[in-house]
Design a protein around this motif. Sequence first.
Motif, short mmCIF file in Angstrom:
data_model
loop_
_atom_site.label_atom_id
_atom_site.label_comp_id
_atom_site.label_asym_id
_atom_site.label_seq_id
_atom_site.Cartn_x
_atom_site.Cartn_y
_atom_site.Cartn_z
N TYR A 379 0.94 -1.07 0.12
CA TYR A 379 0.09 0.05 0.03
C TYR A 379 0.92 1.36 -0.07
O TYR A 379 0.60 2.36 -0.66
CB TYR A 379 -1.03 0.01 1.17
N TYR A 380 1.97 1.14 0.79
CA TYR A 380 2.91 2.33 0.68
C TYR A 380 3.14 2.83 -0.79
O TYR A 380 3.50 3.88 -1.08
CB TYR A 380 4.03 2.47 1.93
N ASN A 381 4.03 1.48 -1.29
CA ASN A 381 4.61 1.77 -2.60
C ASN A 381 3.53 2.28 -3.67
O ASN A 381 3.74 2.68 -4.55
CB ASN A 381 5.45 0.62 -3.02
N TYR A 382 2.17 1.37 -3.45
CA TYR A 382 1.25 2.05 -4.26
C TYR A 382 0.92 3.50 -4.33
O TYR A 382 0.54 4.13 -5.05
CB TYR A 382 0.33 0.99 -4.26
N GLY A 383 0.68 3.78 -2.98
CA GLY A 383 0.46 5.17 -2.62
C GLY A 383 1.53 6.12 -3.50
O GLY A 383 1.07 7.26 -4.04
N LYS A 384 2.78 5.86 -3.24
CA LYS A 384 4.00 6.60 -3.93
C LYS A 384 3.60 6.71 -5.43
O LYS A 384 3.80 7.73 -5.97
CB LYS A 384 5.39 5.84 -3.55
N GLU A 395 -5.90 9.30 -4.33
CA GLU A 395 -5.71 7.95 -4.21
C GLU A 395 -4.49 7.53 -3.45
O GLU A 395 -4.47 6.85 -2.72
CB GLU A 395 -5.42 7.38 -5.75
N ALA A 396 -3.41 8.41 -3.53
CA ALA A 396 -2.11 8.38 -2.68
C ALA A 396 -2.42 8.23 -1.21
O ALA A 396 -2.12 7.51 -0.50
CB ALA A 396 -1.20 9.39 -3.04
N ILE A 397 -3.53 9.32 -0.81
CA ILE A 397 -3.78 9.39 0.54
C ILE A 397 -4.46 8.03 0.87
O ILE A 397 -4.26 7.67 2.15
CB ILE A 397 -4.79 10.80 0.71
N ASP A 398 -5.29 7.72 0.12
CA ASP A 398 -6.20 6.60 0.54
C ASP A 398 -5.34 4.99 0.83
O ASP A 398 -5.41 4.81 1.73
CB ASP A 398 -7.09 6.27 -0.55
N TYR A 399 -4.22 5.16 -0.07
CA TYR A 399 -3.41 4.06 0.15
C TYR A 399 -2.42 4.19 1.22
O TYR A 399 -1.94 3.23 1.88
CB TYR A 399 -2.81 3.68 -1.29
N TYR A 400 -1.85 5.31 1.75
CA TYR A 400 -1.05 5.91 2.60
C TYR A 400 -1.55 5.69 3.79
O TYR A 400 -1.34 4.87 4.97
CB TYR A 400 -0.65 7.35 2.65
N GLU A 414 7.09 4.48 8.88
CA GLU A 414 7.88 5.82 9.21
C GLU A 414 7.73 6.87 7.79
O GLU A 414 7.46 7.86 7.74
CB GLU A 414 9.46 5.83 9.54
N CYS A 415 7.87 6.11 6.75
CA CYS A 415 7.70 6.80 5.55
C CYS A 415 6.45 7.32 5.21
O CYS A 415 6.23 8.41 4.77
CB CYS A 415 8.42 5.93 4.28
N VAL A 416 5.40 6.32 5.60
CA VAL A 416 3.98 6.85 5.38
C VAL A 416 3.71 8.02 6.13
O VAL A 416 3.10 9.03 5.86
CB VAL A 416 3.06 5.59 5.48
#
Length: 482
Positions: A379-384, A395-400, A414-416
């Motif tokens: 989910y983090y990488n898909y958000g990126k 969409e990024a916010i949703d997956y973050y 931590e990155c999220v």
Amino acid sequence: MSGSQKGALKVRLLQLKCHFTWKLLLRDTDPEELEGRLYDQLTFLVTKNKYMVYNLLAYVMHLKRDYTKAIENLQKAEELIKENNPDGTDQKYLVTYANYAWVFYYLNQYEDAQKYIEKVEKICKELKDKPDVSEIYGEKAWSLLKFCGQYYEDAKQCFEKALELEPEDPEWITGYATVVYRLEKFNGRYCPASKCKSLDLLKRAVEKNPNDAVVKALLALKLQDLDRTDEGRPYIEEAIKQAPNLPYLLRYVSMFYRRAGMIDEALRVLKTALDLIPNSGFLHHQVGICYRQKYLNQENQRHGNPYRGQTEARELNDLIQNAIFHFEKTLKFKKAFVYAYVDLANMYCEAKEYQKAEDTFRAVMAFTTLIEEEKQQIYYNYGKFKEYHMKSEAEAIDYYKKSLQFPILRRERECVEKSLKRISSKKIRNNLHDAEGFALLGFVHKTKGERNEAIDCYEKALKYDPYNEEYVSELCELKLMI
């Protein structure tokens, strides 16, 4: 055989201790990939317990419904036990005979199945003063360790049981150290030095198994994990001298070199290993990681000089394509390797092949057996991908947010948090009355257990969007928790 007799036979089979009763589930492995790994181990690993590999191979053949090969592997296991145990007790045969019984049961050869059940029962009677047998716990532990990562915790418990019965057995000492080491790193987990247990276990394993080059490499990697690379280097050098052509050692050597910044040395070692095992998904993945690291290193060096000549552009593209090639090879041989999907999707992004990246992310998110750590990273990488390449902040916010819902402490979390804070700060900076910006910051505080700060943020969000049901619900939930 009548239905009642068959039922009674099944009850006796279920009481046996073997691969067929250890809950090694088909959904948790790829039989083809596991079979390949086991044959590689038979080719390259030097161990007195190869019969355990044949036993597990027999079970893999059962998963593939190939009972002829299952019988062949059990026969090889039995032969090896006889060769290495000419004057010993019969307890080493327990798992093999139990596996025989199950295979014959599936072949509808019930008399043969019963014959092997009786062999197991006869040995158990002879061991009446030893209700627990270390070989059974040890073999179960090694099988769980080889089957899939989700079984590591169970493998650890089995090694502990084996060591209770035989505290000085080198195989169980090595196995226990190995599984504890893997658990400390499993799925990207971070194990601080204060909680690290594998270091002392690996040191003991090296003392007990001075000829085991692989366990020396694991000790070197653990020292490197603890920022003690210089201490680990002698173990790596000694291991290479002992087994320069052992692919299982070379993969760990390459990891040590790569993490020490010696990327070309790592690639050289991996090429040697791939010449020995060309169908190893693990090795292809490591090669892909090396090419990705070379690409990232060059990209970082370029930041101070944005001009990119044709030669440099071609070199960077070659690195991207090499990484993609090996990540694709990884998934050819390890179809369920979750993190390789993420790595491949990210490299497709670097190549600007966005539809391939989307398809790869979607493919791995469709897996039904994902664990929390895997979902967190996906989910983090898909958000990126959505934020930086698709320019879709919503969409990024949703997956973050989906990634942050898992409490596992790891780098992705931590990155999220940083990503969501950055987006919320930008929203508030652009508009001091941006309700979503305050709500987003409140969500981050909530997931970190900072309830008062979260309440303050959601109250500000409701001030600027007073009828938002989501903000009302979040605020009520937080106040009830205090």
